[in-house]
Enzyme design. Sequence first.
Site, PDB file in Angstrom:
ATOM      1  CB  CYS A 234      28.077  31.172  46.480  1.00 56.07           C
ATOM      2  SG  CYS A 234      27.512  29.614  46.548  1.00 56.07           S
TER       3      CYS A 234
ATOM      4  CE  LYS B  74      31.281  28.662  50.582  1.00 55.13           C
ATOM      5  NZ  LYS B  74      31.524  28.120  49.235  1.00 55.13           N
TER       6      LYS B  74
END
Length: 416
Positions: A269, A215
């Site tokens: 993010c 991720k």
Amino acid sequence: MRNESNPKVCVMGMGYIGLPTAAVIAKAGCAVHGVDVNEEVVKTIGEGRIHIEEVDLDGLVQGVVSRGLLKTSTSAAAADVFVIAVPTPFDEEKRPDIAYVLDATRAIAPVLQAGNVIILESTSPVGTTEKMRDVLAEMRPDLAMPGLSNKTPDISIAYCPERVLPGRILVELIDNDRSIGGITPRCARKALSFYKLFVRGQCITTDARSAEMTKLVENAYRDVNIAFANELSMVADTMDLNVWEIIRLANRHPRVNILQPGPGVGGHCIAVDPWFIVHGAPDETPLIRTARNVNDGKVGHVIRRAQQMIDTNKNSKIACLGLAFKANIDDFRESPALKVADELAAKYGDRISIVEPYTDSLPDSLAKHGAQLADIDDAIDNCDVFIVLVDHDIFKAIPADERVGKTVYDTRGIWE
């Protein structure tokens, strides 16, 4: 997991990821208990309404709440599957803060039962899933935890991050592939069985640490590539070149695909996750660190150029177009557009009009300096200088003849 075909699910965190995830799981037929520390959020969702902007989410939430499939509370409840989707910010020194994850872990510990599956979805530094396991082992010594006992564990723990784009969250939660990392292979298989209830994309199992790193790598990769585009745009400004034309021409090369520059990088993010890798291996990440600094530095570059433009247009009215971190959403987290607007409002006060169609009120940092919220038509009628900070569709729809005589600084290339 006692009921693999229709498990009871407890989702910790009802934010930008937790609420859509809870709604999608509920739509698949699972009874979902959504938890948030914000009582107003709990009340809003409990009434079948939403507190965030996302395509089609309002109708979905209203439907699953009315059918009794999604209920909300400020406290965890017994379930078969627990999904943790809480924020993972960084501190002033760019160190990851997993306090919310560990708080959520402690909150579910008292209601855990043998057979439960716990899945962390929050973007986290490598090793966070194991830290969750260790917290649970300390709080619930009566339950055998994976990786800490030679016997079959009572609890399965895994990590499975989302891969979604704001504005397409409901589609991508279902259609995108998933990396499911278990503390043990058995944990990964248990989590896999759960995700197959509502995910059409391919679900690939691995270990928890690899899934955590995957991720982070995905977002660091994007950050590095955006940094190249942003650095190129600053070089082009220095040389008085049109960066948009250069990128268009360069991308005609069959093996070149330069991304589009902007005023920086925002969101929870891309603007955050690369720091988690840097923190974990500071001596081995000069490229990732530099990319982060380039993208953060682009904000200052935009502010300086905007100020130069405004100062050459004495007494002009200025319109800042957009505050969100990307187009067509209401999410201002880590938004470079908001940072630019804040600086300009601090210097130019009530000369600044903010056009942001995805909010009904300005953040306090802007309002206190006298900036005004305006719609796009008022800005066109009354403002002389336009600073394009977000490429919302409504801004793209402004034809050239309505911009005649305006001084424009377009950081998104929508009017090039």
